[in-house]
Design a protein around this motif. Structure first.
Motif, PDB file in Angstrom:
ATOM      1  N   LYS A  92       2.990  -8.669  16.125  1.00 54.69           N
ATOM      2  CA  LYS A  92       3.581  -8.074  17.327  1.00 54.69           C
ATOM      3  C   LYS A  92       3.315  -6.569  17.395  1.00 54.69           C
ATOM      4  N   ILE A  93       3.500  -5.891  16.261  1.00 56.55           N
ATOM      5  CA  ILE A  93       3.288  -4.445  16.227  1.00 56.55           C
ATOM      6  C   ILE A  93       1.800  -4.102  16.256  1.00 56.55           C
ATOM      7  N   SER A  94       0.983  -4.904  15.580  1.00 58.41           N
ATOM      8  CA  SER A  94      -0.456  -4.642  15.521  1.00 58.41           C
ATOM      9  C   SER A  94      -1.089  -4.624  16.915  1.00 58.41           C
ATOM     10  N   LYS A  95      -0.561  -5.427  17.814  1.00 58.13           N
ATOM     11  CA  LYS A  95      -1.095  -5.501  19.171  1.00 58.13           C
ATOM     12  C   LYS A  95      -0.872  -4.211  19.952  1.00 58.13           C
ATOM     13  N   LYS A  96       0.023  -3.369  19.470  1.00 52.66           N
ATOM     14  CA  LYS A  96       0.321  -2.107  20.150  1.00 52.66           C
ATOM     15  C   LYS A  96      -0.536  -0.953  19.624  1.00 52.66           C
ATOM     16  N   LEU A  97      -1.382  -1.243  18.628  1.00 58.36           N
ATOM     17  CA  LEU A  97      -2.190  -0.201  17.998  1.00 58.36           C
ATOM     18  C   LEU A  97      -3.672  -0.509  18.110  1.00 58.36           C
ATOM     19  N   ASP A  98      -4.487   0.553  18.136  1.00 61.70           N
ATOM     20  CA  ASP A  98      -5.929   0.335  18.155  1.00 61.70           C
ATOM     21  C   ASP A  98      -6.449   0.167  16.727  1.00 61.70           C
ATOM     22  N   GLU A  99      -7.711  -0.155  16.617  1.00 62.39           N
ATOM     23  CA  GLU A  99      -8.318  -0.458  15.319  1.00 62.39           C
ATOM     24  C   GLU A  99      -8.240   0.723  14.360  1.00 62.39           C
ATOM     25  N   LYS A 100      -8.444   1.932  14.858  1.00 64.79           N
ATOM     26  CA  LYS A 100      -8.409   3.120  14.002  1.00 64.79           C
ATOM     27  C   LYS A 100      -7.020   3.333  13.418  1.00 64.79           C
ATOM     28  N   ALA A 101      -5.999   3.179  14.241  1.00 69.92           N
ATOM     29  CA  ALA A 101      -4.622   3.365  13.772  1.00 69.92           C
ATOM     30  C   ALA A 101      -4.260   2.328  12.717  1.00 69.92           C
ATOM     31  N   ILE A 102      -4.665   1.088  12.947  1.00 70.84           N
ATOM     32  CA  ILE A 102      -4.384   0.023  11.981  1.00 70.84           C
ATOM     33  C   ILE A 102      -5.073   0.312  10.656  1.00 70.84           C
ATOM     34  N   GLU A 103      -6.293   0.827  10.722  1.00 75.88           N
ATOM     35  CA  GLU A 103      -7.042   1.169   9.513  1.00 75.88           C
ATOM     36  C   GLU A 103      -6.336   2.285   8.740  1.00 75.88           C
ATOM     37  N   GLU A 104      -5.803   3.269   9.465  1.00 77.65           N
ATOM     38  CA  GLU A 104      -5.095   4.381   8.829  1.00 77.65           C
ATOM     39  C   GLU A 104      -3.833   3.891   8.125  1.00 77.65           C
ATOM     40  N   VAL A 105      -3.093   3.039   8.797  1.00 78.70           N
ATOM     41  CA  VAL A 105      -1.863   2.503   8.202  1.00 78.70           C
ATOM     42  C   VAL A 105      -2.201   1.638   6.988  1.00 78.70           C
ATOM     43  N   SER A 106      -3.270   0.874   7.105  1.00 79.72           N
ATOM     44  CA  SER A 106      -3.719   0.030   6.004  1.00 79.72           C
ATOM     45  C   SER A 106      -3.992   0.868   4.760  1.00 79.72           C
ATOM     46  N   GLY A 107      -4.648   2.001   4.950  1.00 80.53           N
ATOM     47  CA  GLY A 107      -4.931   2.897   3.834  1.00 80.53           C
ATOM     48  C   GLY A 107      -3.668   3.451   3.210  1.00 80.53           C
ATOM     49  N   LYS A 120       1.571  -7.453  -5.739  1.00 80.01           N
ATOM     50  CA  LYS A 120       1.599  -7.130  -4.314  1.00 80.01           C
ATOM     51  C   LYS A 120       0.220  -6.705  -3.830  1.00 80.01           C
ATOM     52  N   LEU A 121      -0.507  -5.969  -4.668  1.00 83.14           N
ATOM     53  CA  LEU A 121      -1.871  -5.576  -4.294  1.00 83.14           C
ATOM     54  C   LEU A 121      -2.769  -6.797  -4.171  1.00 83.14           C
ATOM     55  N   GLY A 122      -2.566  -7.788  -5.041  1.00 82.96           N
ATOM     56  CA  GLY A 122      -3.324  -9.030  -4.924  1.00 82.96           C
ATOM     57  C   GLY A 122      -3.049  -9.715  -3.599  1.00 82.96           C
ATOM     58  N   PHE A 123      -1.757  -9.819  -3.259  1.00 79.01           N
ATOM     59  CA  PHE A 123      -1.386 -10.417  -1.972  1.00 79.01           C
ATOM     60  C   PHE A 123      -1.950  -9.602  -0.807  1.00 79.01           C
ATOM     61  N   TRP A 124      -1.907  -8.282  -0.969  1.00 80.39           N
ATOM     62  CA  TRP A 124      -2.398  -7.401   0.087  1.00 80.39           C
ATOM     63  C   TRP A 124      -3.859  -7.698   0.409  1.00 80.39           C
ATOM     64  N   TYR A 125      -4.699  -7.721  -0.611  1.00 77.52           N
ATOM     65  CA  TYR A 125      -6.130  -7.916  -0.376  1.00 77.52           C
ATOM     66  C   TYR A 125      -6.473  -9.339   0.046  1.00 77.52           C
ATOM     67  N   GLU A 126      -5.650 -10.297  -0.355  1.00 77.02           N
ATOM     68  CA  GLU A 126      -5.953 -11.680   0.005  1.00 77.02           C
ATOM     69  C   GLU A 126      -5.377 -12.071   1.375  1.00 77.02           C
ATOM     70  N   LYS A 127      -4.178 -11.576   1.694  1.00 73.78           N
ATOM     71  CA  LYS A 127      -3.472 -12.116   2.857  1.00 73.78           C
ATOM     72  C   LYS A 127      -3.151 -11.115   3.972  1.00 73.78           C
ATOM     73  N   PHE A 128      -2.987  -9.835   3.655  1.00 77.68           N
ATOM     74  CA  PHE A 128      -2.458  -8.909   4.651  1.00 77.68           C
ATOM     75  C   PHE A 128      -3.422  -7.826   5.122  1.00 77.68           C
ATOM     76  N   SER A 129      -4.303  -7.393   4.263  1.00 76.15           N
ATOM     77  CA  SER A 129      -5.228  -6.327   4.635  1.00 76.15           C
ATOM     78  C   SER A 129      -6.088  -6.739   5.831  1.00 76.15           C
ATOM     79  N   PRO A 130      -6.331  -5.823   6.764  1.00 78.77           N
ATOM     80  CA  PRO A 130      -7.198  -6.136   7.915  1.00 78.77           C
ATOM     81  C   PRO A 130      -8.576  -6.620   7.476  1.00 78.77           C
ATOM     82  N   ILE A 131      -8.996  -6.170   6.302  1.00 77.18           N
ATOM     83  CA  ILE A 131     -10.272  -6.616   5.740  1.00 77.18           C
ATOM     84  C   ILE A 131      -9.975  -7.364   4.439  1.00 77.18           C
ATOM     85  N   VAL A 132     -10.042  -8.677   4.485  1.00 76.66           N
ATOM     86  CA  VAL A 132      -9.752  -9.498   3.305  1.00 76.66           C
ATOM     87  C   VAL A 132     -10.824  -9.254   2.242  1.00 76.66           C
ATOM     88  N   ASP A 133     -10.384  -9.045   1.006  1.00 78.28           N
ATOM     89  CA  ASP A 133     -11.302  -8.777  -0.104  1.00 78.28           C
ATOM     90  C   ASP A 133     -10.849  -9.619  -1.300  1.00 78.28           C
TER      91      ASP A 133
END
Length: 206
Positions: A103-118, A139-152
């Motif tokens: 819901k919140i992600s839809k209110k932000l552009d790609e650059k803003a989401i990338e900044e928050v992700s960092g 939590k970092l494992g979960f972050w990279y697998e499930k939540f990060s805009p770029i799954v790693d």
């Protein structure tokens, strides 16, 4: 001779009257105070309570903080901060926070989401190294697998491995499941990296 001004300053600091009631509250009671302040429409004071507890990793406070940022209650409306605390809350296992992320992600552009992700990634690593709390590796494992805009999945494997080495054996299943997606020759390299990270956290970080 003792400096009188210095002595008075020390006495002032030691004076019990300088202590606040909040200094004696446990986290549960402090959280309830935040709820009471919110219900009493003292939003800016409630915000401070939830912010303080959010910094300690309290997921309910992070959820409340996310809502206050998204609505502009008790603070200036800020979708980036709302997303940040939604992510942190979701990484703590709160499903209600996971629902808020989209819901919140839809209110932000790609650059803003990338900044928050960092910011979220940095927050998790800072807490891991500062507190040496291996839960943040999970939590970092979960972050990279499930939540990060770029799954790693490779980074996810590394951090799951670190968390297992640190004693969180429940992470073995997710580590091995992620490992199935990675080439065998790459796994050896990632295991070596995980070992270096864990060794650094355990033995070389103050």
């Amino acid at each position: 001779m003792i400096n009188i001004r210095s002595l008075l300053l020390v006495l002032c600091l030691l004076n019990p009257l300088n202590l606040k009631a909040d200094d004696f509250l446990n986290d549960e009671d402090y959280y309830q105070k935040g709820i009471d302040l919110y219900k009493d429409a003292q939003f800016s004071k409630a915000f401070i309570v939830f912010f303080n507890l959010s910094e300690k990793g309290d997921t309910n406070s992070q959820f409340n903080l996310s809502n206050m940022y998204s609505s502009g209650i008790g603070t200036t409306q800020n979708y980036k901060e709302s997303l940040k605390y939604s992510w942190l809350c979701a990484l703590g296992g709160e499903k209600k926070c996971s629902k808020k992320i989209d819901k919140i992600s839809k209110k932000l552009d790609e650059k803003a989401i990338e900044e928050v992700s960092g910011e979220v990634e940095k927050n998790l690593k800072d807490e891991l190294y500062k507190k040496q709390n291996i839960l943040y590796a999970l939590k970092l494992g979960f972050w990279y697998e499930k939540f990060s805009p770029i799954v790693d999945v490779e980074q996810a494997y590394i951090w799951y491995s670190v968390s297992v080495t640190g004693g969180l054996y429940k992470a073995m299943k997710v580590r091995d499941k992620v490992g199935e997606k990675i080439d065998a020759n790459k796994i050896i390299e990632l295991q070596s990296e995980a070992n270096k990270i864990y060794t650094n956290i355990k033995y070389f970080v103050n």
